[in-house]
Design a protein around this motif. Structure first.
Motif, PDB file in Angstrom:
ATOM      1  N   LEU A  65      -8.041   2.049 -10.461  1.00 46.44           N
ATOM      2  CA  LEU A  65      -8.780   0.965 -11.108  1.00 46.44           C
ATOM      3  C   LEU A  65      -7.995  -0.342 -11.182  1.00 46.44           C
ATOM      4  O   LEU A  65      -8.516  -1.390 -10.779  1.00 46.44           O
ATOM      5  CB  LEU A  65      -9.257   1.410 -12.491  1.00 46.44           C
ATOM      6  CG  LEU A  65     -10.275   2.550 -12.482  1.00 46.44           C
ATOM      7  CD1 LEU A  65     -10.576   3.003 -13.910  1.00 46.44           C
ATOM      8  CD2 LEU A  65     -11.527   2.128 -11.768  1.00 46.44           C
ATOM      9  N   PRO A  66      -6.750  -0.345 -11.675  1.00 43.51           N
ATOM     10  CA  PRO A  66      -6.022  -1.617 -11.705  1.00 43.51           C
ATOM     11  C   PRO A  66      -5.783  -2.192 -10.310  1.00 43.51           C
ATOM     12  O   PRO A  66      -5.837  -3.420 -10.125  1.00 43.51           O
ATOM     13  CB  PRO A  66      -4.688  -1.270 -12.364  1.00 43.51           C
ATOM     14  CG  PRO A  66      -4.917   0.005 -13.079  1.00 43.51           C
ATOM     15  CD  PRO A  66      -6.001   0.711 -12.336  1.00 43.51           C
ATOM     16  N   LEU A  67      -5.566  -1.335  -9.335  1.00 46.83           N
ATOM     17  CA  LEU A  67      -5.331  -1.835  -7.976  1.00 46.83           C
ATOM     18  C   LEU A  67      -6.598  -2.414  -7.363  1.00 46.83           C
ATOM     19  O   LEU A  67      -6.561  -3.403  -6.623  1.00 46.83           O
ATOM     20  CB  LEU A  67      -4.784  -0.713  -7.092  1.00 46.83           C
ATOM     21  CG  LEU A  67      -3.360  -0.279  -7.403  1.00 46.83           C
ATOM     22  CD1 LEU A  67      -2.980   0.932  -6.571  1.00 46.83           C
ATOM     23  CD2 LEU A  67      -2.393  -1.415  -7.131  1.00 46.83           C
ATOM     24  N   LEU A  68      -7.729  -1.815  -7.656  1.00 45.20           N
ATOM     25  CA  LEU A  68      -8.986  -2.313  -7.103  1.00 45.20           C
ATOM     26  C   LEU A  68      -9.406  -3.641  -7.736  1.00 45.20           C
ATOM     27  O   LEU A  68     -10.086  -4.447  -7.110  1.00 45.20           O
ATOM     28  CB  LEU A  68     -10.092  -1.280  -7.293  1.00 45.20           C
ATOM     29  CG  LEU A  68      -9.955  -0.020  -6.436  1.00 45.20           C
ATOM     30  CD1 LEU A  68     -11.045   0.977  -6.798  1.00 45.20           C
ATOM     31  CD2 LEU A  68     -10.008  -0.361  -4.960  1.00 45.20           C
ATOM     32  N   THR A  77      -1.630  -3.624  -1.198  1.00 45.26           N
ATOM     33  CA  THR A  77      -2.162  -2.811  -0.104  1.00 45.26           C
ATOM     34  C   THR A  77      -1.254  -1.621   0.180  1.00 45.26           C
ATOM     35  O   THR A  77      -1.731  -0.491   0.304  1.00 45.26           O
ATOM     36  CB  THR A  77      -2.323  -3.662   1.169  1.00 45.26           C
ATOM     37  OG1 THR A  77      -3.147  -4.787   0.868  1.00 45.26           O
ATOM     38  CG2 THR A  77      -2.942  -2.853   2.289  1.00 45.26           C
ATOM     39  N   ALA A  78       0.028  -1.852   0.262  1.00 42.57           N
ATOM     40  CA  ALA A  78       0.973  -0.761   0.521  1.00 42.57           C
ATOM     41  C   ALA A  78       0.979   0.231  -0.642  1.00 42.57           C
ATOM     42  O   ALA A  78       1.003   1.449  -0.429  1.00 42.57           O
ATOM     43  CB  ALA A  78       2.371  -1.309   0.750  1.00 42.57           C
ATOM     44  N   LEU A  79       0.927  -0.285  -1.848  1.00 48.07           N
ATOM     45  CA  LEU A  79       0.897   0.581  -3.022  1.00 48.07           C
ATOM     46  C   LEU A  79      -0.386   1.404  -3.057  1.00 48.07           C
ATOM     47  O   LEU A  79      -0.359   2.596  -3.372  1.00 48.07           O
ATOM     48  CB  LEU A  79       1.021  -0.262  -4.292  1.00 48.07           C
ATOM     49  CG  LEU A  79       1.075   0.501  -5.606  1.00 48.07           C
ATOM     50  CD1 LEU A  79       2.292   1.406  -5.645  1.00 48.07           C
ATOM     51  CD2 LEU A  79       1.098  -0.478  -6.765  1.00 48.07           C
ATOM     52  N   PHE A  80      -1.500   0.785  -2.702  1.00 42.12           N
ATOM     53  CA  PHE A  80      -2.775   1.497  -2.681  1.00 42.12           C
ATOM     54  C   PHE A  80      -2.764   2.618  -1.644  1.00 42.12           C
ATOM     55  O   PHE A  80      -3.204   3.738  -1.920  1.00 42.12           O
ATOM     56  CB  PHE A  80      -3.917   0.522  -2.403  1.00 42.12           C
ATOM     57  CG  PHE A  80      -5.272   1.176  -2.422  1.00 42.12           C
ATOM     58  CD1 PHE A  80      -5.855   1.529  -3.622  1.00 42.12           C
ATOM     59  CD2 PHE A  80      -5.939   1.439  -1.245  1.00 42.12           C
ATOM     60  CE1 PHE A  80      -7.097   2.142  -3.651  1.00 42.12           C
ATOM     61  CE2 PHE A  80      -7.179   2.048  -1.257  1.00 42.12           C
ATOM     62  CZ  PHE A  80      -7.765   2.394  -2.459  1.00 42.12           C
ATOM     63  N   LEU A  81      -2.241   2.345  -0.460  1.00 47.51           N
ATOM     64  CA  LEU A  81      -2.174   3.369   0.591  1.00 47.51           C
ATOM     65  C   LEU A  81      -1.244   4.515   0.197  1.00 47.51           C
ATOM     66  O   LEU A  81      -1.524   5.684   0.471  1.00 47.51           O
ATOM     67  CB  LEU A  81      -1.740   2.750   1.913  1.00 47.51           C
ATOM     68  CG  LEU A  81      -2.750   1.793   2.547  1.00 47.51           C
ATOM     69  CD1 LEU A  81      -2.161   1.173   3.819  1.00 47.51           C
ATOM     70  CD2 LEU A  81      -4.051   2.510   2.851  1.00 47.51           C
ATOM     71  N   HIS A  87      -2.471  11.129  -3.607  1.00 43.27           N
ATOM     72  CA  HIS A  87      -3.678  11.771  -4.126  1.00 43.27           C
ATOM     73  C   HIS A  87      -4.175  12.860  -3.169  1.00 43.27           C
ATOM     74  O   HIS A  87      -4.515  13.973  -3.599  1.00 43.27           O
ATOM     75  CB  HIS A  87      -4.754  10.718  -4.364  1.00 43.27           C
ATOM     76  CG  HIS A  87      -5.915  11.234  -5.150  1.00 43.27           C
ATOM     77  ND1 HIS A  87      -7.114  10.602  -5.168  1.00 43.27           N
ATOM     78  CD2 HIS A  87      -6.058  12.325  -5.946  1.00 43.27           C
ATOM     79  CE1 HIS A  87      -7.959  11.277  -5.942  1.00 43.27           C
ATOM     80  NE2 HIS A  87      -7.333  12.323  -6.412  1.00 43.27           N
ATOM     81  N   VAL A  88      -4.193  12.584  -1.881  1.00 49.57           N
ATOM     82  CA  VAL A  88      -4.613  13.576  -0.885  1.00 49.57           C
ATOM     83  C   VAL A  88      -3.664  14.778  -0.904  1.00 49.57           C
ATOM     84  O   VAL A  88      -4.112  15.936  -0.884  1.00 49.57           O
ATOM     85  CB  VAL A  88      -4.695  12.948   0.521  1.00 49.57           C
ATOM     86  CG1 VAL A  88      -4.849  14.009   1.596  1.00 49.57           C
ATOM     87  CG2 VAL A  88      -5.841  11.956   0.587  1.00 49.57           C
TER      88      VAL A  88
END
Length: 103
Positions: A65-68, A77-81, A87-88
């Motif tokens: 949520l905070p990243l989105l 972007t790098a943190l989100f990936l 998560h996977v």
């Protein structure tokens, strides 16, 4: 009659041929032992990690949520990936966990 043994008193000694001395060891026996050991270590490790991975898979979406919404700077972007990769991995490792209230 003489005292001592004659060739007729004792059984003949087994004859060892060259093929008996040079017989190679069976590598499949060692591979089976290695596979059994690796499977056992993996099972014990997964049993210890599975509950943590399960709960990480449950809780990690809260960090999306905070990243989105753009909170943070520059390296989102790098943190989100990286977050998606964690998560996977936690979903895969925690898949077989059954919480205590579901048993």
């Amino acid at each position: 009659m003489t005292v001592g043994s004659s060739s007729g008193d004792s059984p003949p000694l087994p004859h060892r041929s060259d093929t008996d001395r040079l017989r190679p060891t069976d590598p499949s026996r060692y591979l089976d032992t290695l596979a059994f050991t690796v499977r056992g270590v993996w099972t014990v490790t997964l049993a210890g990690v599975r509950p943590f991975a399960f709960w990480a898979a449950v809780m990690l979406p809260l960090l999306y949520l905070p990243l989105l919404y753009g909170v943070g700077t520059g390296q989102d972007t790098a943190l989100f990936l990286e977050l998606v990769a964690w998560h996977v991995a936690s979903i895969v490792l925690g898949h077989g966990h059954t919480p205590f209230w579901s048993r």
